[in-house]
Design a protein around this motif. Structure first.
Motif, mmCIF file in Angstrom:
data_model
loop_
_atom_site.group_PDB
_atom_site.id
_atom_site.type_symbol
_atom_site.label_atom_id
_atom_site.label_comp_id
_atom_site.label_asym_id
_atom_site.label_seq_id
_atom_site.Cartn_x
_atom_site.Cartn_y
_atom_site.Cartn_z
ATOM 1 N N UNK A 230 0.841 -1.121 0.103
ATOM 2 C CA UNK A 230 0.008 0.001 0.120
ATOM 3 C C UNK A 230 0.809 1.222 -0.130
ATOM 4 N N UNK A 231 1.966 1.257 0.691
ATOM 5 C CA UNK A 231 2.836 2.234 0.943
ATOM 6 C C UNK A 231 3.913 1.976 1.287
ATOM 7 N N UNK A 232 5.148 2.743 1.222
ATOM 8 C CA UNK A 232 6.542 2.423 1.758
ATOM 9 C C UNK A 232 6.879 1.144 1.323
ATOM 10 N N UNK A 233 7.031 0.921 -0.035
ATOM 11 C CA UNK A 233 7.331 -0.261 -0.628
ATOM 12 C C UNK A 233 8.448 -0.761 0.063
ATOM 13 N N UNK A 234 8.510 -2.284 0.487
ATOM 14 C CA UNK A 234 9.565 -3.041 1.136
ATOM 15 C C UNK A 234 10.003 -4.006 0.034
ATOM 16 N N UNK A 235 11.233 -3.808 -0.407
ATOM 17 C CA UNK A 235 12.437 -2.982 0.075
ATOM 18 C C UNK A 235 12.769 -1.925 -0.587
ATOM 19 N N UNK A 236 11.972 -1.666 -1.621
ATOM 20 C CA UNK A 236 12.552 -0.364 -2.558
ATOM 21 C C UNK A 236 12.376 0.908 -1.979
ATOM 22 N N UNK A 237 11.319 1.389 -1.263
ATOM 23 C CA UNK A 237 10.947 2.665 -0.726
ATOM 24 C C UNK A 237 10.294 3.406 -2.055
ATOM 25 N N UNK A 238 10.066 2.844 -3.223
ATOM 26 C CA UNK A 238 9.491 3.481 -4.230
ATOM 27 C C UNK A 238 7.890 2.988 -4.408
ATOM 28 N N UNK A 239 6.999 4.028 -4.133
ATOM 29 C CA UNK A 239 5.586 3.778 -4.180
ATOM 30 C C UNK A 239 4.854 4.187 -5.261
ATOM 31 N N UNK A 240 3.754 3.602 -5.746
ATOM 32 C CA UNK A 240 2.891 3.881 -6.990
ATOM 33 C C UNK A 240 2.327 5.263 -6.565
ATOM 34 N N UNK A 241 2.236 6.120 -7.776
ATOM 35 C CA UNK A 241 1.470 7.352 -7.670
ATOM 36 C C UNK A 241 -0.235 7.059 -7.592
ATOM 37 N N UNK A 242 -0.780 8.092 -7.328
ATOM 38 C CA UNK A 242 -2.450 7.969 -7.221
ATOM 39 C C UNK A 242 -2.770 7.534 -8.758
ATOM 40 N N UNK A 243 -2.346 8.102 -9.673
ATOM 41 C CA UNK A 243 -2.823 7.827 -11.053
ATOM 42 C C UNK A 243 -2.283 6.177 -11.166
ATOM 43 N N UNK A 244 -1.150 5.838 -11.015
ATOM 44 C CA UNK A 244 -0.698 4.458 -11.292
ATOM 45 C C UNK A 244 -1.590 3.524 -10.518
ATOM 46 N N UNK A 245 -1.961 3.864 -9.293
ATOM 47 C CA UNK A 245 -2.810 3.021 -8.684
ATOM 48 C C UNK A 245 -4.289 2.908 -9.220
ATOM 49 N N UNK A 246 -4.918 3.878 -9.771
ATOM 50 C CA UNK A 246 -5.993 3.993 -10.680
ATOM 51 C C UNK A 246 -5.918 2.664 -11.637
ATOM 52 N N UNK A 247 -4.612 3.106 -12.351
ATOM 53 C CA UNK A 247 -4.618 1.828 -13.309
ATOM 54 C C UNK A 247 -4.447 0.542 -12.856
ATOM 55 N N UNK A 248 -3.606 0.388 -11.755
ATOM 56 C CA UNK A 248 -3.794 -1.148 -11.288
ATOM 57 C C UNK A 248 -4.954 -1.741 -10.812
ATOM 58 N N UNK A 249 -5.793 -0.958 -10.190
ATOM 59 C CA UNK A 249 -7.189 -1.300 -9.490
ATOM 60 C C UNK A 249 -8.013 -1.585 -10.982
ATOM 61 N N UNK A 250 -8.046 -0.836 -12.022
ATOM 62 C CA UNK A 250 -8.586 -0.920 -12.930
ATOM 63 C C UNK A 250 -8.131 -2.528 -13.793
ATOM 64 N N UNK A 251 -6.913 -2.575 -13.821
ATOM 65 C CA UNK A 251 -6.194 -3.739 -14.541
ATOM 66 C C UNK A 251 -6.695 -4.991 -13.796
ATOM 67 N N UNK A 252 -6.495 -4.881 -12.490
ATOM 68 C CA UNK A 252 -6.970 -6.103 -11.584
ATOM 69 C C UNK A 252 -8.274 -6.465 -11.906
ATOM 70 N N UNK A 253 -9.201 -5.778 -12.062
ATOM 71 C CA UNK A 253 -10.390 -5.854 -12.239
ATOM 72 C C UNK A 253 -10.587 -6.434 -13.485
#
Ligand code: LMR
Length: 394
Positions: free
Chosen positions: A177-200
């Motif tokens: 969800x946040x604070x990616x372990x181990x990289x520390x790189x998170x998705x942006x809100x727009x990227x989350x929208x795309x991931x939510x849509x794609x998983x659906x």
């Protein structure tokens, strides 16, 4: 003849094994940046003031078994924290939240549930991911694959999408969800929208791991990915934890939330999750959940917790800046922007396993072999030593 005669010696755990090695190290200069544990500026794991007060306010009481699914005051408050006070999914009775043995327990109970009552048999985790994700899902009987995640500049988003698009329907996808372990790189809100849509679109099963709520931008923004999945109306799971955010590591305080398509489905899933818990550890422990429930439901303790979390978040940011400056000053050969570009407790340094082993053996600086360091364990007294050691092996 012993039934254990042919048992092989297992390798040490890639994260907790480092702590064992660190404790056995006689060096006086040693720094443990291996495990993800927040330390204050004096190098101690803090007892949060909100926790100390909550503990004094809880009246000592007998300890009968908790219900299998945990302390009701706790699970109700956690559901509200994770999904928000106005969540339609919660209002529609589609969310089941159970108390678990921290985030790891939530992942395991969720994995056992999925294996027992669904056809899911394949999981994708990010490449790289928390070291225990692969081990845990493998032990639970899943085939574990990966989706692309990391480049030194940030999330490999196009490749991530391509990998999710190629996944078979029904595949479970573990997302941070946040604070990616181990990289520390998170998705942006727009990227989350795309991931939510794609998983659906691909009929995938998101399993969101949120071990660091409050460590990126704050309690509400850090849970935005969960709100997005909940708004999609599709089933998913979320594992949450108060180890880091309340400093309750040893109390094992976490929760598993399962979002279903209807209240009827929620009732049937809730009956099955009880079996997953009962056959693992019967019912959860009392104390940590009572402390967390008190903090979440008492307005003044809740405000104190928010302020203390903000303090931890700010201190980590300062140490990220201090690390970048100290690396430059020490002559680190490489790009130091990872320190400030990444978020949360960890930084992915780009150092190789060989360099990380040298850091440990020659300088007493412990990070994982994959090049992860816990920046939340840096302080003004050790950041210079750490940077000098990193520069020496760079
Ligand atoms: C970590 O990644 O270091 C933490 O989540 C602690 C753990 O259990 O591995």
């Amino acid at each position: 003849m012993s039934i254990f005669s042919s048992v092989e010696l297992a390798p040490a755990d890639p994260i907790l094994g480092l702590t064992e090695q660190f404790l056995a190290d006689a060096s006086t200069q040693k720094v443990n940046l291996g495990v993800g544990v927040y330390q204050d500026e004096t190098g101690r794991v803090p007892l949060l003031e909100c926790v100390r007060r909550a503990e004094t306010e809880i009246t000592p009481a007998p300890r009968p078994y908790l219900p299998i699914v945990g302390l009701p005051a706790y699970t109700g408050a956690v559901r509200e924290l994770v999904f928000g006070a106005d969540s339609p999914a919660v209002a529609e009775g589609r969310v089941t939240t159970v108390q678990t043995l921290s985030g790891t327990g939530a992942l395991k109970v969720g994995a056992d549930l999925l294996r027992a009552v669904t056809a899911a048999e394949r999981v994708l985790i990010s490449d790289p991911s928390w070291e225990n994700h692969r081990a845990l899902f493998t032990r639970a009987g899943f085939q574990v694959g990966t989706y692309a995640y990391y480049t030194p500049q940030g999330v490999a988003f196009d490749r991530l999408l391509a990998d999710l698009r190629a996944a078979a329907p029904g595949t479970v996808v573990v997302l941070h969800a946040c604070c990616h372990n181990p990289t520390g790189f998170d998705l942006t809100p727009a990227q989350w929208d795309q991931v939510v849509a794609l998983t659906a679109e691909r009929d995938l099963v998101p399993f969101v791991d949120m071990a660091y709520q409050g460590f990126a931008a704050g309690l509400v923004p850090d849970a935005a990915a969960i709100a997005r999945f909940a708004a999609s109306g599709r089933p998913f799971l979320a594992a949450t934890s108060f180890s880091k955010s309340m400093g309750l590591y040893g109390e094992r305080v976490g929760a598993l939330s399962i979002v279903t398509a209807s209240p009827d489905e929620a009732a049937r899933v809730a009956s099955q999750v009880k079996i997953a818990i009962r056959t693992n550890y019967s019912s959860p422990p009392t104390h940590g959940a009572a402390v967390a429930a008190r903090i979440l439901t008492d307005p003044s303790l809740r405000a104190m917790w928010d302020a203390e979390l903000t303090g931890m978040r700010d201190r980590i940011r300062q140490m990220r800046r201090a690390l970048a400056d100290a690396l430059v000053a020490a002559g680190f050969r490489g790009d130091v922007s990872f320190a400030t570009a990444q978020t949360g407790m960890f930084s992915y340094t780009g150092l190789s396993a060989e360099q990380m082993i040298r850091l440990r053996s020659e300088f007493g600086v412990y990070g994982t072999d994959r090049g992860r360091i816990c920046v939340a364990a840096l302080n003004p007294a050790n950041v210079g030593t750490v940077a000098a050691a990193m520069a020496a092996v760079s």
